[in-house]
Scaffold this motif. Structure first.
Motif, PDB file in Angstrom:
ATOM      1  N   GLN A 269       0.832  -1.196   0.000  1.00  0.00           N
ATOM      2  CA  GLN A 269       0.000   0.000   0.000  1.00  0.00           C
ATOM      3  C   GLN A 269       0.875   1.258   0.000  1.00  0.00           C
ATOM      4  N   TRP A 270       0.520   2.191  -0.887  1.00  0.00           N
ATOM      5  CA  TRP A 270       1.245   3.463  -0.932  1.00  0.00           C
ATOM      6  C   TRP A 270       0.529   4.459  -0.008  1.00  0.00           C
ATOM      7  N   PRO A 271       1.181   4.959   1.046  1.00  0.00           N
ATOM      8  CA  PRO A 271       2.612   4.968   1.309  1.00  0.00           C
ATOM      9  C   PRO A 271       3.076   4.015   2.415  1.00  0.00           C
ATOM     10  N   THR A 272       2.172   3.284   3.067  1.00  0.00           N
ATOM     11  CA  THR A 272       2.544   2.548   4.283  1.00  0.00           C
ATOM     12  C   THR A 272       3.276   1.245   4.007  1.00  0.00           C
ATOM     13  N   SER A 273       3.135   0.695   2.792  1.00  0.00           N
ATOM     14  CA  SER A 273       3.761  -0.565   2.360  1.00  0.00           C
ATOM     15  C   SER A 273       3.122  -1.810   2.962  1.00  0.00           C
ATOM     16  N   VAL A 274       1.975  -1.690   3.664  1.00  0.00           N
ATOM     17  CA  VAL A 274       1.333  -2.891   4.196  1.00  0.00           C
ATOM     18  C   VAL A 274       0.725  -3.693   3.041  1.00  0.00           C
ATOM     19  N   THR A 275       0.629  -5.005   3.247  1.00  0.00           N
ATOM     20  CA  THR A 275       0.120  -5.907   2.216  1.00  0.00           C
ATOM     21  C   THR A 275      -1.285  -6.376   2.568  1.00  0.00           C
ATOM     22  N   MET A 276      -2.177  -6.301   1.594  1.00  0.00           N
ATOM     23  CA  MET A 276      -3.543  -6.775   1.803  1.00  0.00           C
ATOM     24  C   MET A 276      -3.561  -8.305   1.775  1.00  0.00           C
ATOM     25  N   PRO A 277      -4.047  -8.958   2.859  1.00  0.00           N
ATOM     26  CA  PRO A 277      -4.068 -10.424   2.895  1.00  0.00           C
ATOM     27  C   PRO A 277      -5.112 -11.010   1.926  1.00  0.00           C
ATOM     28  N   ILE A 278      -4.965 -12.294   1.656  1.00  0.00           N
ATOM     29  CA  ILE A 278      -5.853 -12.974   0.714  1.00  0.00           C
ATOM     30  C   ILE A 278      -7.312 -12.853   1.140  1.00  0.00           C
ATOM     31  N   SER A 279      -7.580 -12.967   2.435  1.00  0.00           N
ATOM     32  CA  SER A 279      -8.964 -12.928   2.902  1.00  0.00           C
ATOM     33  C   SER A 279      -9.634 -11.606   2.547  1.00  0.00           C
ATOM     34  N   ARG A 280      -8.911 -10.498   2.728  1.00  0.00           N
ATOM     35  CA  ARG A 280      -9.506  -9.200   2.404  1.00  0.00           C
ATOM     36  C   ARG A 280      -9.609  -9.010   0.891  1.00  0.00           C
ATOM     37  N   ARG A 281      -8.684  -9.555   0.163  1.00  0.00           N
ATOM     38  CA  ARG A 281      -8.766  -9.455  -1.300  1.00  0.00           C
ATOM     39  C   ARG A 281     -10.027 -10.154  -1.811  1.00  0.00           C
ATOM     40  N   LYS A 282     -10.297 -11.313  -1.255  1.00  0.00           N
ATOM     41  CA  LYS A 282     -11.500 -12.033  -1.658  1.00  0.00           C
ATOM     42  C   LYS A 282     -12.760 -11.270  -1.251  1.00  0.00           C
ATOM     43  N   HIS A 283     -12.706 -10.647  -0.072  1.00  0.00           N
ATOM     44  CA  HIS A 283     -13.836  -9.834   0.392  1.00  0.00           C
ATOM     45  C   HIS A 283     -14.084  -8.666  -0.555  1.00  0.00           C
ATOM     46  N   LEU A 284     -12.996  -8.033  -1.012  1.00  0.00           N
ATOM     47  CA  LEU A 284     -13.120  -6.906  -1.933  1.00  0.00           C
ATOM     48  C   LEU A 284     -13.710  -7.350  -3.271  1.00  0.00           C
ATOM     49  N   LEU A 285     -13.277  -8.498  -3.768  1.00  0.00           N
ATOM     50  CA  LEU A 285     -13.819  -8.991  -5.035  1.00  0.00           C
ATOM     51  C   LEU A 285     -15.298  -9.342  -4.899  1.00  0.00           C
ATOM     52  N   LYS A 286     -15.659  -9.874  -3.757  1.00  0.00           N
ATOM     53  CA  LYS A 286     -17.070 -10.184  -3.509  1.00  0.00           C
ATOM     54  C   LYS A 286     -17.891  -8.891  -3.491  1.00  0.00           C
ATOM     55  N   LYS A 287     -17.350  -7.875  -2.830  1.00  0.00           N
ATOM     56  CA  LYS A 287     -18.000  -6.573  -2.780  1.00  0.00           C
ATOM     57  C   LYS A 287     -18.143  -5.984  -4.192  1.00  0.00           C
ATOM     58  N   ALA A 288     -17.126  -6.185  -5.017  1.00  0.00           N
ATOM     59  CA  ALA A 288     -17.153  -5.652  -6.376  1.00  0.00           C
ATOM     60  C   ALA A 288     -18.287  -6.254  -7.186  1.00  0.00           C
ATOM     61  N   VAL A 289     -18.494  -7.544  -7.013  1.00  0.00           N
ATOM     62  CA  VAL A 289     -19.597  -8.209  -7.724  1.00  0.00           C
ATOM     63  C   VAL A 289     -20.939  -7.697  -7.218  1.00  0.00           C
ATOM     64  N   GLU A 290     -21.074  -7.585  -5.908  1.00  0.00           N
ATOM     65  CA  GLU A 290     -22.346  -7.155  -5.313  1.00  0.00           C
ATOM     66  C   GLU A 290     -22.719  -5.720  -5.698  1.00  0.00           C
ATOM     67  N   GLN A 291     -21.710  -4.843  -5.799  1.00  0.00           N
ATOM     68  CA  GLN A 291     -21.975  -3.415  -6.025  1.00  0.00           C
ATOM     69  C   GLN A 291     -21.636  -2.968  -7.449  1.00  0.00           C
ATOM     70  N   SER A 420      10.054   2.924   4.138  1.00  0.00           N
ATOM     71  CA  SER A 420       9.527   2.779   5.497  1.00  0.00           C
ATOM     72  C   SER A 420       8.640   3.982   5.792  1.00  0.00           C
ATOM     73  N   TRP A 421       7.469   3.713   6.368  1.00  0.00           N
ATOM     74  CA  TRP A 421       6.481   4.759   6.705  1.00  0.00           C
ATOM     75  C   TRP A 421       6.617   5.049   8.185  1.00  0.00           C
ATOM     76  N   ILE A 422       6.868   6.315   8.524  1.00  0.00           N
ATOM     77  CA  ILE A 422       7.177   6.682   9.906  1.00  0.00           C
ATOM     78  C   ILE A 422       6.162   7.691  10.428  1.00  0.00           C
ATOM     79  N   LYS A 423       5.675   7.437  11.629  1.00  0.00           N
ATOM     80  CA  LYS A 423       4.879   8.427  12.336  1.00  0.00           C
ATOM     81  C   LYS A 423       5.720   8.970  13.473  1.00  0.00           C
TER      82      LYS A 423
END
Length: 488
Positions: A269-291, A420-423
């Motif tokens: 993710q820009w800028p934090t560099s965190v990675t979206m896990p498979i479970s959330r990716r599948k949730h997003l694709l499901k949401k895409a179909v529904e909406q 690296s994303w710094i607060k």
């Protein structure tokens, strides 16, 4: 005096002969050398420039071959008047003064220069602690391999391929290499007609926004998120929904119900560099179909998960043609090459190809062929492995130094990437920090530019680690931490 028109830099990468040639040719074209008088002799000019006489003689001979000079027996070298033929003559002394210039500011449909854009110092290489992103260490560029591919792209057969006007077509060799060698690494299988070569992801974003935005259309994007994408979307879409993120990337909630499109950077993710896990990716694709949502996936760090087993791209999970995939070779090969690509259903690629033709026909075909050869000969895979080793060492050194010297930072679950994303501590103004750090030879990137409301995010900043030498990382972070304490 001719020697006054020639500036010699003995430390330049350009040869002394070529510097002399360039200066003389420019002086002739600017008509600063009389066609009626001979140039100084090679002996006199070499003494004035403090170079060998042979260097000057070779420069003169080349200029004769190029048509800039003519050699007259026993008289010397003269500027060739033929080189100036076909040049329009304008008498600047008679040019009228305009009394009615247009009001350009009043004519602009919009002013992109008023948007806040990412800026980076062009002289970053002179700083001892360049914690910047989006650049490569020049020493890591595979010069010999690229030169080999460049020579191959200049053979007779290859030149016939890329010198002709191909209208909107791309180099078929590059399309095949992307299709068969690059995309499978991300779990993506595509047909040739589903791939478009672009001048980096920036062009992909602009093409898609031009094609898909319209009256009443809305796009959602991560907040914080990529500012160049936000600027493009704000200029095209009626509304941009700023969607919050957490340690797993974009939040999937009812806010997305309002959107027609969603732009995300799931791998890092820009800028934090965190990675979206498979479970959330599948949730997003499901949401895409529904909406009935279309997702724009920006895989900007296509090959930079070197810590754990890399997750496949979101596009690899898409069975409904709802994901448009974008990436480039900037983070691996070179950002200045501006070579990117887009993967989408054929109907969209067909329209994007025609729109690209209206803008620029296609990215330069010689660069496309060189990139194709670079991949086909295995240099791309070898380069990735070398970069992984360097970035992995730097990643560990960065994390260790940040944990040691900036304990106020909120650590995110990041694996790999190039930044690296710094607060920083509450009350820290990173605009002041950036200025103070630069004075001490430390370059950092502001984080507030990633937020839709940058006034509330002054304590965030980014540290890139692709160009800073590993042995300087800890010392640079230590110096930066001292500045943070001073300003907090």
């Amino acid at each position: 005096m001719l020697e006054q028109l020639i500036n010699i830099d003995k430390n330049a990468s350009e040869s002394l002969k070529d510097q002399i040639k360039r200066a003389i040719s420019i002086a002739i074209l600017d008509e600063r050398i009389s066609i009626h008088k001979p140039l100084p002799s090679s002996r006199k000019l070499s003494q004035a420039l403090k170079v060998s006489r042979q260097t000057v003689m070779f420069a003169f001979e080349d200029l004769v071959g190029d048509g800039y000079l003519i050699a007259k027996s026993r008289r010397g070298y003269f500027a060739n008047p033929e080189i100036l033929k076909g040049t329009a003559k304008v008498d600047q002394t008679e040019a009228p003064v305009s009394q009615s210039k247009p009001d350009w500011q009043g004519r602009f449909a919009f002013t992109p220069s008023h948007q806040r854009n990412i800026t980076k110092p062009s002289d970053w290489q002179k700083y001892p602690y360049p914690f910047i992103s989006g650049q490569i260490d020049p020493a890591s560029f595979p010069i010999a391999e690229w030169r080999e591919c460049s020579k191959q792209a200049l053979n007779v057969i290859a030149v016939k391929d890329w010198t002709s006007d191909q209208l909107e077509a791309d180099d078929p060799m590059l399309i095949e290499q992307i299709r068969s060698r690059v995309l499978p690494r991300r779990g993506i299988w595509a047909k040739a007609e589903e791939i478009l070569v672009t001048v980096g992801t920036q062009q992909s974003l602009y093409l898609l926004s031009t094609l898909l935005a319209g009256k009443g259309k809305t796009i959602a994007m991560e907040n914080p998120g990529y500012p160049d994408a936000r600027n493009i979307f704000c200029n095209h879409f009626d509304k941009v929904i700023e969607q919050a993120i957490d340690q797993d990337g974009l939040l999937i909630n009812d806010n997305l119900n309002q959107a027609d499109y969603a732009y995300i950077t799931p791998s890092h993710q820009w800028p934090t560099s965190v990675t979206m896990p498979i479970s959330r990716r599948k949730h997003l694709l499901k949401k895409a179909v529904e909406q009935d949502l279309i997702i724009l996936e920006d895989d900007y760090e296509i090959e930079s998960n070197y810590i754990d087993e890399p997750l496949p791209a979101l596009k690899s999970l898409d069975i409904d043609d709802r994901v448009i995939y974008m990436s480039s070779f900037s983070k691996v090969l070179a950002p200045g090459l501006r070579m990117g690509f887009m993967v989408a259903p054929k109907a969209l690629i067909d329209e994007a190809r025609v729109l690209r033709r209206l803008m620029m026909r296609h990215p330069p075909l010689n660069n496309q062929r060189m990139t194709a050869l670079f991949i086909a000969r295995g240099h791309y895979d070898a380069l990735i492995k070398r970069l992984w080793r360097v970035y992995k060492n730097n990643w560990h050194s960065m994390n260790d130094a940040i944990d040691k010297y900036i304990p106020t930072n909120i650590k995110l679950p990041v694996n790999g990437g190039t930044t690296s994303w710094i607060k920083g501590p509450d009350g820290l103004n990173c605009q002041i920090l950036q200025k103070k750090a630069r004075e001490q030879g430390i370059l950092i990137e502001l984080g507030d530019i990633a937020f839709a409301d940058d006034s509330q995010a002054k304590q965030y900043f980014r540290l890139g680690f692709t160009v800073i030498p590993n042995h300087k990382i800890e010392a640079g972070i230590q110096k930066l931490a001292a500045l943070i304490r001073e300003l907090s």
